[in-house]
Design a protein around this motif. Structure first.
Motif, PDB file in Angstrom:
ATOM      1  N   HIS A 209       0.819  -1.213   0.000  1.00  0.00           N
ATOM      2  CA  HIS A 209       0.000   0.000   0.000  1.00  0.00           C
ATOM      3  C   HIS A 209       0.858   1.271   0.000  1.00  0.00           C
ATOM      4  CE1 HIS A 209      -3.522  -2.497   0.604  1.00  0.00           C
ATOM      5  NE2 HIS A 209      -2.895  -3.100   1.587  1.00  0.00           N
ATOM      6  N   GLY A 210       2.157   1.101  -0.220  1.00  0.00           N
ATOM      7  CA  GLY A 210       3.029   2.266  -0.317  1.00  0.00           C
ATOM      8  C   GLY A 210       3.612   2.738   0.995  1.00  0.00           C
ATOM      9  N   ALA A 211       3.330   2.029   2.079  1.00  0.00           N
ATOM     10  CA  ALA A 211       3.908   2.373   3.386  1.00  0.00           C
ATOM     11  C   ALA A 211       5.195   1.584   3.592  1.00  0.00           C
ATOM     12  CB  ALA A 211       2.912   2.068   4.501  1.00  0.00           C
ATOM     13  N   ILE A 212       6.084   2.143   4.378  1.00  0.00           N
ATOM     14  CA  ILE A 212       7.337   1.462   4.695  1.00  0.00           C
ATOM     15  C   ILE A 212       7.127   0.605   5.942  1.00  0.00           C
ATOM     16  CG2 ILE A 212       9.759   1.761   5.342  1.00  0.00           C
ATOM     17  CD1 ILE A 212       9.024   2.568   2.429  1.00  0.00           C
ATOM     18  N   PRO A 213       7.348  -0.711   5.839  1.00  0.00           N
ATOM     19  CA  PRO A 213       7.194  -1.564   7.018  1.00  0.00           C
ATOM     20  C   PRO A 213       8.398  -1.447   7.948  1.00  0.00           C
ATOM     21  CG  PRO A 213       7.811  -2.893   5.112  1.00  0.00           C
ATOM     22  CD  PRO A 213       7.670  -1.477   4.622  1.00  0.00           C
ATOM     23  N   SER A 214       8.114  -1.280   9.223  1.00  0.00           N
ATOM     24  CA  SER A 214       9.157  -1.180  10.239  1.00  0.00           C
ATOM     25  C   SER A 214       8.805  -2.111  11.382  1.00  0.00           C
ATOM     26  CB  SER A 214       9.275   0.261  10.752  1.00  0.00           C
ATOM     27  OG  SER A 214      10.243   0.366  11.786  1.00  0.00           O
ATOM     28  N   VAL A 215       9.784  -2.467  12.179  1.00  0.00           N
ATOM     29  CA  VAL A 215       9.534  -3.343  13.314  1.00  0.00           C
ATOM     30  C   VAL A 215      10.310  -2.820  14.511  1.00  0.00           C
ATOM     31  CG1 VAL A 215      11.416  -4.949  12.742  1.00  0.00           C
ATOM     32  CG2 VAL A 215       9.457  -5.756  14.048  1.00  0.00           C
ATOM     33  N   GLU A 216       9.674  -2.868  15.667  1.00  0.00           N
ATOM     34  CA  GLU A 216      10.263  -2.359  16.904  1.00  0.00           C
ATOM     35  C   GLU A 216      10.967  -3.496  17.641  1.00  0.00           C
ATOM     36  OE1 GLU A 216       8.680   0.358  20.618  1.00  0.00           O
ATOM     37  OE2 GLU A 216       7.451  -1.351  19.993  1.00  0.00           O
ATOM     38  N   LEU A 217      12.243  -3.318  17.929  1.00  0.00           N
ATOM     39  CA  LEU A 217      13.040  -4.305  18.655  1.00  0.00           C
ATOM     40  C   LEU A 217      13.085  -3.901  20.122  1.00  0.00           C
ATOM     41  CD1 LEU A 217      15.990  -4.636  16.103  1.00  0.00           C
ATOM     42  CD2 LEU A 217      13.779  -5.818  16.112  1.00  0.00           C
ATOM     43  N   SER A 218      12.797  -4.858  21.000  1.00  0.00           N
ATOM     44  CA  SER A 218      12.541  -4.470  22.383  1.00  0.00           C
ATOM     45  C   SER A 218      13.023  -5.513  23.378  1.00  0.00           C
ATOM     46  CB  SER A 218      11.031  -4.247  22.569  1.00  0.00           C
ATOM     47  OG  SER A 218      10.732  -3.808  23.862  1.00  0.00           O
ATOM     48  N   HIS A 219      13.219  -5.048  24.596  1.00  0.00           N
ATOM     49  CA  HIS A 219      13.477  -5.919  25.749  1.00  0.00           C
ATOM     50  C   HIS A 219      12.861  -5.213  26.950  1.00  0.00           C
ATOM     51  CE1 HIS A 219      15.347  -8.291  28.870  1.00  0.00           C
ATOM     52  NE2 HIS A 219      16.040  -9.012  27.997  1.00  0.00           N
ATOM     53  N   SER A 220      12.015  -5.935  27.690  1.00  0.00           N
ATOM     54  CA  SER A 220      11.277  -5.313  28.790  1.00  0.00           C
ATOM     55  C   SER A 220      12.096  -5.141  30.057  1.00  0.00           C
ATOM     56  CB  SER A 220      10.031  -6.154  29.117  1.00  0.00           C
ATOM     57  OG  SER A 220       9.283  -6.413  27.962  1.00  0.00           O
ATOM     58  N   GLY A 221      13.251  -5.821  30.140  1.00  0.00           N
ATOM     59  CA  GLY A 221      14.045  -5.705  31.350  1.00  0.00           C
ATOM     60  C   GLY A 221      13.281  -6.183  32.563  1.00  0.00           C
ATOM     61  N   GLN A 222      13.249  -5.351  33.589  1.00  0.00           N
ATOM     62  CA  GLN A 222      12.638  -5.767  34.846  1.00  0.00           C
ATOM     63  C   GLN A 222      11.108  -5.701  34.838  1.00  0.00           C
ATOM     64  OE1 GLN A 222      14.506  -2.695  37.457  1.00  0.00           O
ATOM     65  NE2 GLN A 222      12.423  -2.180  38.009  1.00  0.00           N
ATOM     66  N   TYR A 223      10.522  -5.434  33.673  1.00  0.00           N
ATOM     67  CA  TYR A 223       9.062  -5.446  33.568  1.00  0.00           C
ATOM     68  C   TYR A 223       8.584  -6.529  32.610  1.00  0.00           C
ATOM     69  CZ  TYR A 223       9.383  -1.160  36.183  1.00  0.00           C
ATOM     70  OH  TYR A 223       9.653  -0.240  37.167  1.00  0.00           O
ATOM     71  N   ALA A 224       9.334  -7.627  32.540  1.00  0.00           N
ATOM     72  CA  ALA A 224       8.931  -8.753  31.697  1.00  0.00           C
ATOM     73  C   ALA A 224       7.556  -9.259  32.127  1.00  0.00           C
ATOM     74  CB  ALA A 224       9.954  -9.880  31.791  1.00  0.00           C
TER      75      ALA A 224
ATOM     76  N   GLN B 185      13.002 -11.499  36.793  1.00  0.00           N
ATOM     77  CA  GLN B 185      13.056 -10.144  36.257  1.00  0.00           C
ATOM     78  C   GLN B 185      14.514  -9.696  36.232  1.00  0.00           C
ATOM     79  OE1 GLN B 185      10.375  -8.620  35.071  1.00  0.00           O
ATOM     80  NE2 GLN B 185       8.897 -10.145  35.759  1.00  0.00           N
ATOM     81  N   TRP B 186      14.954  -9.263  35.060  1.00  0.00           N
ATOM     82  CA  TRP B 186      16.346  -8.874  34.873  1.00  0.00           C
ATOM     83  C   TRP B 186      16.437  -7.379  34.579  1.00  0.00           C
ATOM     84  CZ3 TRP B 186      20.059 -12.534  35.698  1.00  0.00           C
ATOM     85  CH2 TRP B 186      19.650 -13.878  35.669  1.00  0.00           C
ATOM     86  N   GLY B 187      17.473  -6.746  35.096  1.00  0.00           N
ATOM     87  CA  GLY B 187      17.692  -5.332  34.858  1.00  0.00           C
ATOM     88  C   GLY B 187      19.158  -5.001  34.966  1.00  0.00           C
ATOM     89  N   PRO B 188      19.489  -3.716  34.915  1.00  0.00           N
ATOM     90  CA  PRO B 188      20.902  -3.341  35.031  1.00  0.00           C
ATOM     91  C   PRO B 188      21.483  -3.637  36.409  1.00  0.00           C
ATOM     92  CG  PRO B 188      19.490  -1.399  34.896  1.00  0.00           C
ATOM     93  CD  PRO B 188      18.622  -2.565  34.623  1.00  0.00           C
ATOM     94  N   SER B 189      20.623  -3.615  37.441  1.00  0.00           N
ATOM     95  CA  SER B 189      21.126  -3.743  38.808  1.00  0.00           C
ATOM     96  C   SER B 189      20.219  -4.631  39.638  1.00  0.00           C
ATOM     97  CB  SER B 189      21.200  -2.357  39.475  1.00  0.00           C
ATOM     98  OG  SER B 189      21.922  -1.439  38.688  1.00  0.00           O
ATOM     99  N   ASP B 190      20.816  -5.226  40.688  1.00  0.00           N
ATOM    100  CA  ASP B 190      19.999  -5.930  41.669  1.00  0.00           C
ATOM    101  C   ASP B 190      19.091  -4.926  42.364  1.00  0.00           C
ATOM    102  OD1 ASP B 190      21.085  -8.501  41.306  1.00  0.00           O
ATOM    103  OD2 ASP B 190      22.769  -8.050  42.621  1.00  0.00           O
ATOM    104  N   GLY B 191      17.897  -5.369  42.729  1.00  0.00           N
ATOM    105  CA  GLY B 191      16.993  -4.468  43.429  1.00  0.00           C
ATOM    106  C   GLY B 191      15.642  -5.105  43.642  1.00  0.00           C
ATOM    107  N   VAL B 192      14.725  -4.289  44.092  1.00  0.00           N
ATOM    108  CA  VAL B 192      13.356  -4.739  44.326  1.00  0.00           C
ATOM    109  C   VAL B 192      12.417  -3.718  43.698  1.00  0.00           C
ATOM    110  CG1 VAL B 192      11.612  -5.327  46.042  1.00  0.00           C
ATOM    111  CG2 VAL B 192      14.017  -5.863  46.494  1.00  0.00           C
ATOM    112  N   ARG B 193      11.508  -4.192  42.850  1.00  0.00           N
ATOM    113  CA  ARG B 193      10.531  -3.292  42.245  1.00  0.00           C
ATOM    114  C   ARG B 193       9.568  -2.771  43.308  1.00  0.00           C
ATOM    115  NH1 ARG B 193       8.310  -6.665  37.120  1.00  0.00           N
ATOM    116  NH2 ARG B 193       6.684  -6.993  38.684  1.00  0.00           N
ATOM    117  N   PRO B 194       8.853  -1.681  43.008  1.00  0.00           N
ATOM    118  CA  PRO B 194       7.880  -1.162  43.971  1.00  0.00           C
ATOM    119  C   PRO B 194       6.820  -2.178  44.386  1.00  0.00           C
ATOM    120  CG  PRO B 194       8.314   0.486  42.286  1.00  0.00           C
ATOM    121  CD  PRO B 194       9.031  -0.763  41.858  1.00  0.00           C
TER     122      PRO B 194
END
Length: 649
Positions: free
Chosen positions: A98-113, A128-137
């Motif tokens: 249809h004349g649009a450019i297809p794009s795709v978003e590359l992602s990683h949720s980190g500690q919000y998997a 849950q993985w992130g840059p640092s050890d910790g505890v989410r709210p």
């Protein structure tokens, strides 16, 4: 041809790829992600609809690049899963044709998997993985990624980008905002590392830079790379806009388009996805600021749906591209209408969050004002009727108007009768509430579309059994709506009482001290409106919770607004009598108290107008009943039912 919005309609070249206009479709999650995270046919059709509507680019949402550390139920792209590469190939082709450019978003949720999992118990069992050890709210432990894991994730970004290119995508977006993993590394709030990936800004930017370099190696020169970032995290302890500028400057050598959004997971959903309580274009200032300090083109996003505003953004140099998500759900043809000077035909997003709440509730998609969304493969095309009928529509609210437009497009002779002197039905009442004005405007636009389609509109005309017989309709669509529930309590007919449906007609009667009787969605929104006007507001609800009829995305924001605006809330209070000074109530303990308010607004819900519908049921061979006259519900159901009644007529 002279275009009304020449800057929006101008092409732009990113890398070696030319985009036909400046209106891009921002990432939106699909509608049928399979059990093994491949793209199903419904999702392909979902993305294709945006391409049909004229968007210059359509971005497929969140492809998880490293499932080993990100268990979110989002798309995966790999060679191991049967159908994965094929699904992406079919989708890229559907967009591109249809004349649009297809794009795709590359992602990683980190500690919000697992954020998008409907099964929250399963999410709770994930690491849950992130840059640092910790505890989410919420108390969930977060593990710090090792150097080896980080390197593996960086490599995975490149590997996935290579597969996306192989599938036919012509751009990739790397998601570095909204509190997902790359943003977590950029953020001093999340990132407490002491190695080369943490500490100073240069170190916190390192992972993002290495990801982008990995992607570039995989896709080669000339292939556009878009980087999505939050201009500011808008979070105490996070980075601000000044640091956002420095992040952008360090990353611009590796990208072709900088997509500036706002906020993070912790700052709130209504920030990353601006709610109806926020101004349109509220985040544009971030893109404008960053654009002054970088040389790559900049995209802006967030609650945009007005061509005039978007044209000014491009014309004044605040951004080079405008991206829309919800705006292109509400009207997938918005770009095409802009390109063809039909801006008055645009159905503007209401920012009601039906789309986002449906995604959270059922992992599907739905839009309040666009019945095609999520159902693109269900035979929803408006085709010429093989046999033309005379269609009588009773009621000029959203259900009746949508039915009329659809039936007229099919070639039927359509007569729409409305007993009032204006169309719009329940939408008329929203003109008095600034943050809901687009709901009123929806009625205005639908009326224009109905008239343009050739609908015979008869105002001040009630449809009775006798009138229907006189018309001689082949099909009747009853869409007469609902009426307000008015309890038989003393004082309800007093001069100090306004029924919520009539507020737009009686605004001048409202004093500076208001009691809102009824704490459902309508009452809560009225309370917020009055508080924003500077009035003292008391909100009375017989049940123990407010706005149970609001969707799960809008409700928390509505309740937060009630708190922010200092609305006095009285739950568990039953209204007994309306007096000149307020509402006499009885609480759960049986105690009587006067809740003050020299004006009382009654917002106790709606009931179907069955007394009008019943006499019509035998007045035509086929009679459809749609919207609130069947069951008082919402605009979403009204429009969907009206649309389908017309398809069946």
């Amino acid at each position: 041809m002279k275009r009304m919005y020449p800057n929006l309609c101008k092409s732009i070249k990113l890398g070696d790829v030319t985009f036909k206009n400046r209106m891009f479709s921002a990432p939106m999650g699909g509608t049928d992600i399979t059990a093994d995270c491949t793209i199903g046919p419904r999702s392909t059709a979902f993305y294709e609809l945006r391409a049909k509507g004229g968007a210059a680019a359509v971005t497929v949402s969140e492809v998880v690049v490293h499932p080993e550390t990100d268990g979110s139920h989002m798309f995966h792209l790999d060679l191991e899963t049967a159908g994965s590469l094929a699904g992406f190939t079919y989708t890229a082709d559907a967009i591109r044709r249809h004349g649009a450019i297809p794009s795709v978003e590359l992602s990683h949720s980190g500690q919000y998997a697992g954020t998008y999992l409907a099964d929250k118990n399963r999410q709770g069992r994930m690491d849950q993985w992130g840059p640092s050890d910790g505890v989410r709210p919420d108390g969930k432990a977060v593990k710090a990624l090792s150097i080896g894991q980080i390197e593996d994730i960086i490599e995975a970004y490149g590997r996935t980008a290579s597969l996306a290119k192989r599938a036919g995508f012509e751009m990739v977006m790397v998601h570095g905002g909204h509190g997902w993993l790359i943003n977590q590394f950029l953020s001093p709030y999340f990132n407490k590392r002491q190695d080369k990936y943490g500490g100073c800004l240069e170190n916190r930017v390192r992972m993002a830079a290495e990801v982008l370099q990995s992607v570039r190696r995989a896709v080669g020169n000339g292939f556009p790379i878009e980087f999505r970032m939050s201009g500011s995290e808008l979070l105490e302890g996070g980075y601000d806009l000044e640091e956002g500028v420095r992040i952008a400057q360090q990353l611009e050598p590796y990208i072709d388009l900088l997509h500036v959004s706002a906020g993070t997971y912790q700052s709130g959903f209504g920030i990353t996805h601006p709610s109806m309580f926020m101004p349109h274009g509220c985040n544009v200032y971030m893109a404008e600021k960053i654009k002054k300090h970088v040389n790559v083109p900049v995209a802006t996003v967030g609650g945009l749906n007005d061509p005039e505003m978007m044209e000014e953004i491009i014309a004044s140099g605040k951004a080079d591209v405008v991206a829309m998500a919800r705006g292109l759900l509400a009207d997938h043809e918005l770009p095409k209408k802009v390109m063809t000077n039909r801006d008055k035909d645009i159905l503007k997003c209401l920012r009601c969050f039906t789309c986002m709440s449906e995604r959270a509730d059922t992992t599907t998609r739905r839009c309040t004002i666009n019945p095609l969304i999520g159902r693109e493969t269900d035979g929803m095309e408006i085709l010429p009727a093989p046999e033309k009928h005379r269609v009588l529509i009773a009621g000029g609210g959203p259900a009746g108007l949508f039915a009329a437009i659809t039936a007229a497009k099919r070639g039927h002779e359509v007569i729409l009768c409305e007993k009032e002197g204006t169309l719009g039905g329940i939408l008329r009442g929203e003109q008095g509430i600034p943050f809901k004005y687009e709901m009123y405007d929806l009625g205005v636009t639908l009326e224009k579309l109905a008239r343009d389609a050739g609908v015979d509109i008869r105002l001040n005309t009630s449809v009775t059994g006798e009138y229907a017989d006189e018309i001689g309709a082949d099909v009747i669509i009853a869409a007469v709506g609902s009426e307000p529930l008015i309890p038989p309590i003393p004082g309800i007919d007093g001069d100090n009482v306004i029924i919520v449906n009539d507020y737009h007609l009686e605004r001048e009667k409202v004093s500076d001290h208001v009691a809102v009787l009824g704490g459902g969605l309508a009452g809560c929104e009225m309370a917020v409106h009055f508080a924003l006007e500077g009035k003292t507001v008391h909100l009375i609800e017989m049940l123990e919770e407010l706005a149970p009829d609001a969707n799960k995305r809008h409700r928390p924001l509505l309740l937060e607004e009630i708190r922010k605006q200092n609305v006095h809330v009285h739950i568990g209070h039953k209204g007994l009598e309306i007096q000149p000074g307020g509402v006499l109530c009885e609480n759960a303990s049986g105690e009587k108290t006067l809740v003050p308010g020299t004006t009382v607004v009654c917002a106790l819900g709606q009931r179907p107008k069955r007394n009008i519908v019943e006499p019509l049921l035998d007045c035509a061979p086929i009679v459809y009943q749609v919207g609130d006259c069947v069951r008082a519900s919402n605009i979403t159901n009204a429009i969907y039912q009206g649309f389908h009644a017309a398809l069946d007529a």
